[in-house]
Design a protein around this motif. Structure first.
Motif, PDB file in Angstrom:
ATOM      1  N   LEU A  81       0.814  -1.221   0.000  1.00 39.47           N
ATOM      2  CA  LEU A  81       0.000   0.000   0.000  1.00 39.47           C
ATOM      3  C   LEU A  81       0.844   1.266   0.000  1.00 39.47           C
ATOM      4  N   LEU A  84       0.831   4.278  -2.797  1.00 38.25           N
ATOM      5  CA  LEU A  84      -0.431   4.369  -3.535  1.00 38.25           C
ATOM      6  C   LEU A  84      -1.137   5.684  -3.238  1.00 38.25           C
ATOM      7  N   ALA A  86      -4.713   7.760  -2.519  1.00 37.73           N
ATOM      8  CA  ALA A  86      -5.983   7.526  -1.845  1.00 37.73           C
ATOM      9  C   ALA A  86      -6.746   8.851  -1.792  1.00 37.73           C
ATOM     10  N   LEU A 101      -8.740   3.890   0.572  1.00 35.81           N
ATOM     11  CA  LEU A 101      -7.568   3.335  -0.082  1.00 35.81           C
ATOM     12  C   LEU A 101      -7.930   1.983  -0.652  1.00 35.81           C
ATOM     13  N   ARG A 102      -7.861   1.853  -1.968  1.00 39.49           N
ATOM     14  CA  ARG A 102      -8.228   0.611  -2.664  1.00 39.49           C
ATOM     15  C   ARG A 102      -9.617   0.113  -2.255  1.00 39.49           C
TER      16      ARG A 102
END
Length: 136
Positions: A81, A84, A86, A101-102
């Motif tokens: 993570l 990444l 967000a 996040l994701r």
């Protein structure tokens, strides 16, 4: 003397974060200890130490460092993570907030305690501490 030097350099390698320099020198000192055990001259162990250390630094260290770094597409768990992007869903300060996040909602706080992120802002995950994402 060479075994003590190898031990000290091995301990320095482990405690300094794994630059692999002292580890390679430690192997050179071990080779010098073997050379000192089988020869009576002072010059040969020093020569063996120098040759083995240079060879380890030039040949083995680059390969070991390459294998120690894990590319982003091979990371798993929370390490995957880091880096990444967000979206902030609830105001994030240095003390708390939430991000998406994701597709999952994460608790978050800003990496810089003085920085504040408002909802809707795109951010980047810098680090994961437990179940909290540190963002910037």
């Amino acid at each position: 003397m060479w075994l003590a030097a190898a031990l000290v350099m091995g301990i320095v390698e482990v405690t300094t974060g794994g630059t692999l320099v002292f580890g390679m020198l430690s192997v050179g000192a071990l080779a010098a200890a073997v050379a000192a055990a089988v020869t009576v001259t002072e010059f040969v162990p020093w020569l063996v130490f120098a040759l083995v250390s240079v060879a380890m630094l030039a040949l083995v260290r680059p390969v070991a460092r390459k294998h120690a770094w894990t590319p982003g597409h091979l990371r798993t768990g929370t390490a995957a993570l880091v880096g990444l992007e967000a979206v902030v869903t609830q105001r994030v300060t240095g003390y708390g907030g939430q991000i998406k996040l994701r597709g999952e909602v994460w608790s978050a706080r800003s990496f810089d305690v003085d920085e504040v992120f408002e909802p809707g802002i795109m951010i980047r995950v810098i680090e994961i501490e437990g179940a909290t994402a540190l963002i910037a």
